[in-house]
Write a protein that holds these residues in place. Structure first.
Motif, mmCIF file in Angstrom:
data_model
loop_
_atom_site.group_PDB
_atom_site.id
_atom_site.type_symbol
_atom_site.label_atom_id
_atom_site.label_comp_id
_atom_site.label_asym_id
_atom_site.label_seq_id
_atom_site.Cartn_x
_atom_site.Cartn_y
_atom_site.Cartn_z
ATOM 1 N N LYS A 92 -2.111 -23.893 15.748
ATOM 2 C CA LYS A 92 -2.377 -23.229 17.332
ATOM 3 C C LYS A 92 -4.009 -22.677 16.844
ATOM 4 O O LYS A 92 -4.490 -22.108 15.843
ATOM 5 C CB LYS A 92 -1.803 -21.992 17.427
ATOM 6 C CG LYS A 92 -2.281 -21.049 18.416
ATOM 7 C CD LYS A 92 -2.340 -21.853 19.823
ATOM 8 C CE LYS A 92 -2.999 -20.836 20.887
ATOM 9 N NZ LYS A 92 -3.019 -21.584 22.195
ATOM 10 N N TYR A 129 -7.396 -21.277 18.346
ATOM 11 C CA TYR A 129 -8.060 -20.298 19.583
ATOM 12 C C TYR A 129 -9.633 -20.837 19.576
ATOM 13 O O TYR A 129 -10.474 -20.213 18.747
ATOM 14 C CB TYR A 129 -8.141 -18.992 19.356
ATOM 15 C CG TYR A 129 -6.680 -18.467 19.103
ATOM 16 C CD1 TYR A 129 -6.140 -18.228 20.387
ATOM 17 C CD2 TYR A 129 -6.129 -18.102 17.915
ATOM 18 C CE1 TYR A 129 -4.523 -17.404 20.099
ATOM 19 C CE2 TYR A 129 -4.853 -17.554 17.890
ATOM 20 C CZ TYR A 129 -4.030 -17.523 19.019
ATOM 21 O OH TYR A 129 -2.820 -16.997 19.068
ATOM 22 N N THR A 182 1.702 -13.277 14.317
ATOM 23 C CA THR A 182 2.182 -13.022 15.580
ATOM 24 C C THR A 182 2.013 -14.446 16.458
ATOM 25 O O THR A 182 2.629 -14.827 17.235
ATOM 26 C CB THR A 182 1.336 -11.817 16.113
ATOM 27 O OG1 THR A 182 1.305 -10.645 15.237
ATOM 28 C CG2 THR A 182 1.169 -11.588 17.590
ATOM 29 N N ARG A 218 4.572 -15.865 18.744
ATOM 30 C CA ARG A 218 4.473 -15.922 20.029
ATOM 31 C C ARG A 218 4.500 -17.524 20.582
ATOM 32 O O ARG A 218 4.641 -17.751 21.821
ATOM 33 C CB ARG A 218 3.202 -15.262 20.317
ATOM 34 C CG ARG A 218 3.155 -13.913 20.331
ATOM 35 C CD ARG A 218 2.006 -13.253 20.831
ATOM 36 N NE ARG A 218 1.954 -12.600 21.947
ATOM 37 C CZ ARG A 218 1.209 -12.854 22.903
ATOM 38 N NH1 ARG A 218 0.115 -13.880 22.684
ATOM 39 N NH2 ARG A 218 1.157 -12.622 24.134
ATOM 40 N N ALA A 226 6.949 -19.231 23.400
ATOM 41 C CA ALA A 226 6.043 -19.823 24.476
ATOM 42 C C ALA A 226 5.194 -18.937 25.123
ATOM 43 O O ALA A 226 4.784 -19.072 26.178
ATOM 44 C CB ALA A 226 6.994 -20.664 25.648
ATOM 45 N N LEU A 227 4.891 -17.714 24.772
ATOM 46 C CA LEU A 227 3.849 -16.840 25.320
ATOM 47 C C LEU A 227 2.341 -17.338 25.215
ATOM 48 O O LEU A 227 1.747 -17.151 25.960
ATOM 49 C CB LEU A 227 3.991 -15.603 24.457
ATOM 50 C CG LEU A 227 5.440 -14.753 24.858
ATOM 51 C CD1 LEU A 227 5.325 -13.757 23.719
ATOM 52 C CD2 LEU A 227 5.485 -14.090 26.217
ATOM 53 N N ILE A 228 2.247 -18.424 24.036
ATOM 54 C CA ILE A 228 1.116 -19.020 23.923
ATOM 55 C C ILE A 228 1.270 -20.470 23.648
ATOM 56 O O ILE A 228 2.632 -20.801 23.194
ATOM 57 C CB ILE A 228 0.312 -18.563 22.702
ATOM 58 C CG1 ILE A 228 0.964 -18.223 21.490
ATOM 59 C CG2 ILE A 228 -0.251 -17.009 23.366
ATOM 60 C CD1 ILE A 228 -0.049 -17.780 20.359
ATOM 61 N N ALA A 229 0.434 -21.379 24.175
ATOM 62 C CA ALA A 229 0.569 -22.919 23.920
ATOM 63 C C ALA A 229 0.393 -23.305 22.627
ATOM 64 O O ALA A 229 -0.518 -22.693 21.856
ATOM 65 C CB ALA A 229 -0.247 -23.433 24.973
ATOM 66 N N VAL A 245 12.907 -20.628 29.071
ATOM 67 C CA VAL A 245 13.698 -19.759 29.687
ATOM 68 C C VAL A 245 15.165 -19.719 28.873
ATOM 69 O O VAL A 245 16.005 -18.785 28.841
ATOM 70 C CB VAL A 245 13.893 -19.917 31.220
ATOM 71 C CG1 VAL A 245 14.712 -19.119 31.707
ATOM 72 C CG2 VAL A 245 12.475 -19.745 31.853
ATOM 73 N N ARG A 275 15.083 -17.719 25.657
ATOM 74 C CA ARG A 275 14.925 -16.355 25.659
ATOM 75 C C ARG A 275 16.412 -15.811 26.291
ATOM 76 O O ARG A 275 16.615 -14.711 26.013
ATOM 77 C CB ARG A 275 14.106 -16.029 26.936
ATOM 78 C CG ARG A 275 12.594 -16.199 26.359
ATOM 79 C CD ARG A 275 11.497 -15.554 27.337
ATOM 80 N NE ARG A 275 10.528 -16.415 27.310
ATOM 81 C CZ ARG A 275 9.701 -16.894 28.680
ATOM 82 N NH1 ARG A 275 10.613 -17.008 29.814
ATOM 83 N NH2 ARG A 275 8.858 -17.624 28.441
ATOM 84 N N TYR A 300 13.564 -9.962 21.496
ATOM 85 C CA TYR A 300 12.358 -9.884 20.943
ATOM 86 C C TYR A 300 11.582 -8.736 20.946
ATOM 87 O O TYR A 300 11.561 -8.134 22.063
ATOM 88 C CB TYR A 300 11.346 -10.877 22.005
ATOM 89 C CG TYR A 300 10.010 -11.029 21.530
ATOM 90 C CD1 TYR A 300 9.384 -10.850 20.211
ATOM 91 C CD2 TYR A 300 8.909 -10.854 22.658
ATOM 92 C CE1 TYR A 300 8.070 -11.102 20.028
ATOM 93 C CE2 TYR A 300 7.501 -10.952 22.380
ATOM 94 C CZ TYR A 300 7.148 -10.858 21.148
ATOM 95 O OH TYR A 300 5.775 -10.886 20.935
ATOM 96 N N PRO A 347 8.068 -7.153 20.483
ATOM 97 C CA PRO A 347 6.554 -7.643 20.236
ATOM 98 C C PRO A 347 5.902 -6.672 19.352
ATOM 99 O O PRO A 347 6.437 -5.583 19.083
ATOM 100 C CB PRO A 347 5.900 -7.398 21.987
ATOM 101 C CG PRO A 347 7.000 -7.379 22.648
ATOM 102 C CD PRO A 347 8.353 -6.751 21.952
ATOM 103 N N ASP A 353 2.966 -5.263 19.591
ATOM 104 C CA ASP A 353 2.265 -4.179 20.363
ATOM 105 C C ASP A 353 2.599 -4.506 22.099
ATOM 106 O O ASP A 353 2.337 -5.556 22.348
ATOM 107 C CB ASP A 353 0.605 -4.559 20.409
ATOM 108 C CG ASP A 353 0.048 -3.487 20.995
ATOM 109 O OD1 ASP A 353 0.442 -2.395 21.167
ATOM 110 O OD2 ASP A 353 -1.302 -3.608 20.994
ATOM 111 N N PHE A 354 3.203 -3.800 22.737
ATOM 112 C CA PHE A 354 3.428 -3.879 23.957
ATOM 113 C C PHE A 354 3.543 -2.135 24.840
ATOM 114 O O PHE A 354 3.401 -1.274 24.027
ATOM 115 C CB PHE A 354 5.055 -4.302 23.903
ATOM 116 C CG PHE A 354 6.049 -3.186 23.208
ATOM 117 C CD1 PHE A 354 6.228 -3.001 21.881
ATOM 118 C CD2 PHE A 354 6.757 -1.977 24.101
ATOM 119 C CE1 PHE A 354 7.095 -2.195 21.221
ATOM 120 C CE2 PHE A 354 7.547 -1.220 23.406
ATOM 121 C CZ PHE A 354 7.864 -1.283 21.977
ATOM 122 N N GLY A 355 3.648 -2.542 25.950
ATOM 123 C CA GLY A 355 3.475 -1.533 26.764
ATOM 124 C C GLY A 355 4.649 -1.421 27.805
ATOM 125 O O GLY A 355 5.540 -2.274 27.918
#
Lengths: 362, 322
Positions: B33, B35, B65, B69, B73-76, B94, B97, B102, B104, B106-108
């Motif tokens: 991966k 960036y 992370t 991720r 599949a939160l990132i390609a 899907v 999942r 899961y 994470p 860091d999450f809100g």
């Protein structure tokens, strides 16, 4: 089950929505209520007008007859003429004992006549009444000939002295700013705040596709837009009813003219969602969406300036919400309604495509 | 200072700890991966078997992370393949999942709703109607379900995250650095993870808390600068690292007295003798007893020390190469 995300959005945001709905209700009901006061301010109520009577000729050059109620204590009468109701620099048109005079209408502008009673040599004359050659004037008549306004009204002859014209220009002409910008703000923040507050990871730990997520958000926005439109319909209808002006509108005119704004708001929501996906930041997304709304407004405005610029109108979403057509011409343009609906769908599909390929940032 | 001997820790994608006949929960092959020009993960291959607790260790920015991720599949991916229960990580995201819980890193949370409502909402998104496990987990972690989500402390927010990752009773639980609870709760959390394992669940958890990994994991994968460094059974790793004996003598001593087979490292530090012992502990203790002892401490070699040591060696090697 589809709808849970949309329902959660409505559930968590109902207080804000209620407050905004109340604001929309006040504005929608309040603006028609202003109309009688506004109209009366244009039709001047002059002092003692009921005691003075003016008969005007049908044609220019005809004779004007001015009569007034006699006053028992009067020794004579005096008629003053001016082109301002304040009578600062009047001409003495008549002095004598008659209570009726006739004279030629050899002027075009509006003129005011004050009839005074002279009591005796020691007292000042007493005003019997003032009248004018025209009852009132619409200050917007000249303005509406301006290409920018004519572009908006479709060149229709609209009078602000009529409730239809007043509501079309003063309510519909500005309501988009209130509702459109609210929808722009909400649609962007609905998505971008999930990015900014790191809620996406938990959301997508559930078996939810990105397509479903966006469709649910769009559904929530569509429900909110429908709610706002219904509040507008309720507010405007009750406002018009309170001044007994509802019968001046044809049946369903208020309903259809505002329903026409539903796909208009949905397009704004779709643009907000798309920019939120693209920017992933509330401020940036909001800036872009607000700029889009205003740019569309200006395109529509500039498009009315000349024939060569008319193409600008066709790419403005404002062209496809023609409330004048419903209110003035009793014509609901189904084609325009479908064009905006289709545009909203296309924008959402594009947003889904982009989102499916984008990384969700940590 | 004497240099440690090589314990045989692989610097490649070390598959030595992996049994080939076990069913695979996660299989990552040559994952890369990027960036932009920055490497997130490079050519990483790793397998997590069904029913095990796999620790995923590495310092901040190592790529833990990013790997997780990518799995969800939160990132390609830039390159490589990931399959989870035989399903493609991105094409079948899907479906995956539906079988995965899961947490994470860091999450809100959705603000201004009660924790109970929020968790029920997540349950409904997962198509799960039973709140039994949610209530049980909340009770065990002492999570107040009637608090509003925006009133939670950091620790309580983490509890919500833990509960939501486990409450749907999925086959695979992926956790990104699940540390931050108070010590008592942390122990309860480890007990919960062990119970999940007993029920046949697979856990893949990243951490930079080595004690945590030692406490609950069966195997550990260590990642550094986006590349997998080693995969090993925790027990084997601990055996390899041995025990550390620290002794403080009243009198001077000669380190040659303590050279036995099975003693991998002998060090003298301010009058203290520090030995790393793999076997022959009996002989070492007898040799120590020939001196007057002021203080003595025998401890298991911490994975943390191994971790720090490993990176220190890597840094030295890199400087040497340069």
């Amino acid at each position: 089950m589809f709808g849970r995300i949309a329902f959660m959005e409505l559930r968590t945001g109902w207080k804000g929505l209620l407050i905004f709905g109340l604001l929309v209700l006040i504005v929608s009901a309040g603006i028609p209520m202003i109309f009688p006061t506004y109209r009366d301010s244009l039709i001047e109520e002059m002092e003692g007008a009921s005691k003075v009577h003016l008969e005007l000729p049908d044609e220019q050059g005809g004779m004007i007859t001015l009569s007034w109620e006699p006053l028992e204590t009067a020794t004579s009468y005096m008629v003053l003429e001016d082109n301002r109701s304040s009578m600062v620099t009047p001409n003495i048109k008549y002095m004598g004992n008659e209570t009726s005079i006739t004279f030629e209408k050899d002027f075009e502008e509006k003129r005011y006549y004050a009839v005074m009673a002279v009591l005796d040599e020691t007292s000042d004359p007493v005003l019997i009444g003032i009248t004018a050659t025209e009852k009132g004037e619409d200050p917007f008549q000249e303005l509406l000939k301006n290409p920018a306004y004519a572009g908006f009204t479709g060149g229709r002859n609209i009078s602000m002295l009529e409730v239809k014209g007043f509501v079309a220009l003063e309510y519909y002409g500005w309501a988009w700013m209130l509702t459109g910008l609210f929808i722009a703000y909400l649609s962007v923040s609905l998505i971008a705040s999930d990015f900014e507050n790191k809620r996406m990871d938990v959301m997508f730990s559930a078996p939810i596709s990105r397509r479903r997520y966006l469709l649910e958000k769009f559904t929530a926005m569509s429900v909110i837009a429908l709610f706002i439109v219904l509040v507008q319909i309720a507010g405007l209808t009750s406002g018009l009813a309170s001044i007994n002006a509802l019968n001046e509108f044809s049946a369903n005119a208020v309903l259809l003219s505002l329903i026409g704004s539903l796909p208009f708001l949905m397009v704004i929501a779709a643009v907000g969602i798309a920019t939120a996906i693209f920017s992933q930041k509330v401020r940036t997304g909001m800036g872009i969406t607000f700029a889009f709304v205003f740019a569309e407004f200006f395109l529509y405005t500039f498009g009315g300036f000349s024939k060569s610029l008319e193409w600008m109108k066709t790419i403005s979403i404002f062209k496809y919400w023609d409330y004048f057509s419903v209110i003035i011409d009793d014509l609901f343009k189904t084609g325009d309604f479908l064009i905006l609906t289709l545009l909203a769908i296309v924008l959402i599909i594009a947003a889904i495509r982009v989102f499916q390929k984008k990384d969700i940032p940590t | 200072m004497q240099k440690y001997e090589n314990y045989g820790i692989s610097e490649n994608t070390g598959r030595r700890g992996e049994a080939t006949n076990q069913e695979k929960a996660i299989e990552i092959n040559n994952l890369t991966k990027m960036y932009g020009n920055h490497v997130g993960v490079k050519d990483l291959s790793l397998t997590v078997h069904k029913g095990e607790i796999m620790g995923f260790l590495g310092p901040n920015g190592a790529g833990k992370t990013t790997t997780i991720r990518c799995c969800l599949a939160l990132i390609a991916k830039t390159a490589g393949e990931i399959t989870i229960f035989g399903l493609d990580s991105h094409r079948d995201a899907v479906a995956i999942r539906k079988k995965t819980g899961y947490l994470p890193g860091d999450f809100g949370l959705i603000p201004s709703v009660k924790v109970r409502s929020y968790l029920k909402y997540l349950l409904s998104l997962n198509g799960c109607s039973s709140t039994k496990k949610m209530l049980s987990l909340a009770e065990r972690l002492q999570l107040d379900l009637d608090r509003k989500t925006n009133e939670l402390s950091k620790g309580n927010k983490l509890k919500v995250g833990i509960v939501q990752s486990l409450m749907t009773d999925e086959d695979l639980i992926i956790m990104d650095e699940p540390s931050g609870l108070d010590p008592l709760m942390q122990q309860e959390f480890y007990r919960i993870l062990r119970q999940e394992k007993k029920h046949g669940k697979t856990v893949f958890m990243s951490s930079h808390n080595l004690a945590e990994v030692e406490s609950v994991c069966d195997r550990v994968a260590i990642i550094r600068k986006g590349q997998l460094v080693v995969v090993e059974d925790i027990q084997v790793l601990q055996e390899k690292t041995g025990k550390v004996l620290e002794v403080e003598f009243r009198d001077p001593f000669n380190i040659n007295e303590f050279k036995f087979d099975g003693v991998s490292s002998i060090r003298q530090d301010n009058g203290r003798l520090i030995l790393t012992i793999h076997e022959n502990l009996d002989n070492v203790i007898k040799a120590v007893s020939n001196h007057q002892i002021l203080n003595m401490n025998l401890k298991t070699y911490s994975l943390e020390q191994l971790f720090l040591k490993y990176y220190a060696e890597e840094e030295v090697d890199e400087r040497g190469d340069a």
